[in-house]
Scaffold this active site. Structure first.
Site, PDB file in Angstrom:
ATOM      1  N   ASP A  59      25.672 105.250 116.127  1.00  0.00           N
ATOM      2  CA  ASP A  59      24.736 104.126 116.130  1.00  0.00           C
ATOM      3  C   ASP A  59      25.206 103.075 117.142  1.00  0.00           C
ATOM      4  O   ASP A  59      25.314 101.893 116.823  1.00  0.00           O
ATOM      5  CB  ASP A  59      24.600 103.520 114.739  1.00  0.00           C
ATOM      6  CG  ASP A  59      23.350 102.647 114.605  1.00  0.00           C
ATOM      7  OD1 ASP A  59      22.424 102.817 115.425  1.00  0.00           O
ATOM      8  OD2 ASP A  59      23.305 101.798 113.698  1.00  0.00           O
ATOM      9  N   GLY A  61      24.689  95.829 108.071  1.00  0.00           N
ATOM     10  CA  GLY A  61      25.669  96.655 108.750  1.00  0.00           C
ATOM     11  C   GLY A  61      25.616  98.079 108.275  1.00  0.00           C
ATOM     12  O   GLY A  61      26.329  98.458 107.354  1.00  0.00           O
TER      13      GLY A  61
END
Length: 486
Positions: free
Chosen positions: A136, A21
């Site tokens: 992102d 992540g």
């Protein structure tokens, strides 16, 4: 380095690894006091000495904690434990959009894609109203769960590269985003604003509609070139089931000049809804009444013919669900795809495990060949999302003659072992390689390499080579191998 199951981090008991992540690894963890599961992100060990990286990681929690929205993952807590920085977030018991895309258009219909797009856009617009950029946006960062009424609940997650808009974000030494969804301005030194997220959301919409990223290429340099210079692709050309009005939506969302894009993610979502149900008015604006009557009569007759021979009837599109492969779409290379149904996309332009995509059939000299080319030794070369896989290559003997484990192809072997899982057994080699004189964007870079061999008859005629962003084979093995669906 991964945190082992059962280990305590700031009182949280690690249950299992959920995935990467942004700047850290995300785990399912038991809250130390409450009867609740949290998603716990722990900063990667390789950044321990990077004070700037530490500051960004802590800032991620501060920025995300300001945001309260039904389409955004909530941040609960943050801290530091024995030098390890961590953030506790809302745990979403479900999958992500990347997994849904892999199931194909029979599950992810155009209508469903537009609904998901609208919810994700609402969350992103809330981020932008708070003065932040996500930077992102991609299917893996859009989580899905099911509400009580059976509808999709959509939540945007992972603000690991988020920045305040007032920072006047500039690039320095790299692109802080996933290349497949990166706006052209993110490759330069100029400012980047919320319209980069609009661009990435447009790329995500294209992938929902077609199963493929907009520019499936074999190297990072060629992907960057496509974002900078090639026109946005037309989703209706890749998937005939997509209404042609979506071509203009994608073209605007992915415009090279930010000023030519939609002003917000919500505006992109509104345009997609309009493309889904276009009004006849814009097609008849300049027609006289008489001409319109003639056209309608002719169209009525034509509908009767088309209803008996539609494009979908003449050339059906069969899309397998996750974990299955439609051999008719892989041509002569179907035997390779069918040997690894959980790893590869279900169809050539789809998305496989960890966004593996752009799978190209090749011969032994690494030349791309048509899917209907029969070869004694076949190769499928696929692109990864660089988190951690750069590319993955499967080489198989068409006559199913077993391939014996040999010396690893890495320039610098590091180790090997026999492996065994419920799915089978085999041998694994790992090492690293420095690329030189290849003419690719990897020249001068050191990458980890894995070589995987199989014992069982349904796979022992194949070997797999994985090249990844970690600079050692040991790190690539730790990051990818434990969860690989092999």
């Amino acid at each position: 380095m991964d945190v082992a199951d059962g280990v305590l981090v700031a009182g949280y008991r690690i249950v299992r690894r959920l995935g990467s992540g942004g700047m850290g690894t995300v785990y399912l963890a038991q809250h130390p006091r409450l009867p609740r599961w949290d998603a716990l992100k722990v900063l990667d060990d390789r950044h321990d000495s990077d004070s700037e990286f530490h500051a960004r990681f802590l800032r991620e929690a501060e920025l995300a904690a300001r945001l309260q929205h039904p389409n955004l993952v909530a941040v609960h807590d943050r801290g530091e434990d024995h030098g390890r920085l961590w953030i506790a977030m809302q745990y979403i018991d479900g999958g992500d959009l990347a997994g849904l895309i892999r199931r194909g258009p029979q599950v992810l219909t155009v209508e469903r894609a537009v609904r998901i797009l609208g919810d994700a856009a609402a969350g992103l617009d809330e981020i932008h109203r708070a003065g932040l950029l996500h930077r992102d946006v991609k299917p893996a960062n859009i989580l899905l769960t099911t509400d009580a009424d059976g509808s999709d609940r959509v939540l945007v997650t992972d603000f690991g590269v988020a920045h305040p808009i007032e920072d006047g974000v500039k690039q320095s030494g790299g692109v802080a985003t996933t290349l497949a969804y990166a706006a052209p301005e993110q490759f330069g030194d100029g400012p980047v604003d919320h319209r980069a997220d609009v661009y990435a959301l447009g790329c995500t919409l294209y992938q929902m509609l077609t199963g493929s990223v907009p520019f499936p290429r074999t190297g990072a340099g060629s992907v960057m070139y496509a974002h900078l210079h090639e026109p946005p692709p037309r989703p209706s050309a890749a998937n005939p089931q997509v209404p042609k009005d979506f071509d203009a939506v994608i073209a605007t969302a992915m415009a090279k000049n930010p000023a030519d894009r939609f002003a917000s993610c919500g505006a992109l979502a509104a345009a997609a809804r309009a493309a889904l149900t276009p009004t006849p008015r814009r097609r008849a604006t300049r027609l006289s009444v008489a001409a319109l009557v003639i056209i309608l009569v002719a169209a009525a007759a034509l509908v009767g013919v088309l209803s008996r021979t539609t494009p979908s009837q003449a050339r059906p599109v069969r899309t397998p669900v996750s974990g299955s492969v439609d051999g008719s779409q892989w041509g002569a290379f179907a035997y390779i795809a069918q040997a690894f149904p959980d790893l590869l996309p279900g169809f050539p332009y789809g998305s496989g495990y960890e966004e593996l995509s752009g799978c190209l059939p090749q011969d032994t000299k690494y030349n791309n060949v048509p899917l209907d080319t029969s070869l004694p030794i076949g190769t499928l070369f696929c692109l990864g999302n660089r988190d951690p896989v750069i590319d993955l290559e499967i080489v198989c003997n068409a006559d199913r003659t077993p391939i014996q484990p040999g010396v690893a192809l890495a320039d610098f072997p590091e180790g090997d072992e026999a492996w065994s899982r419920p799915s089978g057994s085999g041998h694994l080699f790992w090492g690293h390689t420095t690329f030189t004189d290849t003419g690719s964007d990897l020249d001068g870079h050191t990458t980890g390499v894995l070589e995987i061999f199989f014992d069982r008859a349904d796979r022992n005629f194949c070997r797999i080579q994985v090249v990844g962003t970690p600079t050692t084979g040991a790190d690539l093995r730790a990051a990818w191998w434990p969860g690989a669906p092999l």
